[in-house]
Write a protein that holds these residues in place. Structure first.
Motif, short mmCIF file in Angstrom:
data_model
loop_
_atom_site.label_atom_id
_atom_site.label_comp_id
_atom_site.label_asym_id
_atom_site.label_seq_id
_atom_site.Cartn_x
_atom_site.Cartn_y
_atom_site.Cartn_z
N LEU A 133 0.81 -1.21 0.00
CA LEU A 133 0.00 0.00 0.00
C LEU A 133 0.85 1.27 0.00
N HIS A 134 1.96 1.25 0.72
CA HIS A 134 2.78 2.45 0.81
C HIS A 134 3.64 2.65 -0.44
N LEU A 139 0.08 5.16 -0.93
CA LEU A 139 -0.76 5.67 0.15
C LEU A 139 0.12 6.16 1.29
N GLN A 143 -3.28 7.06 5.86
CA GLN A 143 -4.37 6.35 5.18
C GLN A 143 -4.27 4.84 5.39
N ILE A 144 -3.05 4.33 5.43
CA ILE A 144 -2.88 2.90 5.67
C ILE A 144 -3.36 2.56 7.08
N ARG A 147 -7.11 2.58 7.10
CA ARG A 147 -7.63 1.41 6.38
C ARG A 147 -7.48 0.14 7.20
#
Length: 174
Positions: A133-134, A139, A143-144, A147
């Motif tokens: 994700l990063h 992201l 935000q991670i 989530r």
């Protein structure tokens, strides 16, 4: 008595009543479908063509019933339909053969990507998600964390541990 409707044949009187459509259909549908199956090699296509021929015969049954051999008319229609479908399929296939492939050929993943995917597979699920994700989905840590429903510090910890594990797995080339 019924007169034959074919203008090329002499008018012949018949004493027996013409067969009903249902009788002809029940007696000959399967045989016609089998003949067409031998031609097509596809049972569904053969049944569709036989059915279409009988549908066309039903629409004209008042005149067809008076023929000496109504089945001959139905068989001729079925074979004409079969040949037309075969020709359309052949034309479509020839057209498709002349077309360029829709997508150009692309090479598979390189050795670096294969090694990275293999190394990612060794990480625990949480660290792997955080890394993907990063670094791949771009992201931010906040935000991670939202989530994954964890604190931002936990995400930073997962990223740090994941990078360390990847570096060890990839031989320090990260």
């Amino acid at each position: 008595m019924t007169a034959i409707a074919d203008p090329e044949k002499p008018i012949i009187a018949r004493d027996d009543p013409p067969p009903s459509f249902d009788e002809v259909y029940a007696a000959h549908y399967t045989d016609l479908a089998v003949q067409l199956y031998a031609y097509f090699g596809d049972r569904q296509e053969a049944q569709d063509v036989a059915q279409e021929a009988f549908c066309r015969a039903l629409a004209r049954w008042n005149s067809i019933a008076g023929y000496d051999d109504p089945l001959a008319w139905i068989r001729r229609v079925a074979w004409n339909l079969a040949v037309s479908r075969w020709r359309r399929a052949r034309t479509a296939l020839n057209f498709l053969r002349r077309q360029r492939p829709a997508e150009p050929h692309t090479d598979g993943p390189g050795p670096e990507r294969v090694a990275l995917l293999k190394a990612l597979g060794t990480l625990p699920a949480a660290q792997r998600r955080a890394i993907v994700l990063h670094y791949l989905a771009d992201l931010p840590v906040a935000q991670i964390a939202e989530r994954e429903r964890v604190a931002e510090g936990t995400v930073r910890s997962w990223l740090s541990r994941g990078r360390t594990a990847l570096a060890a797995e990839l031989g320090g080339s990260l």
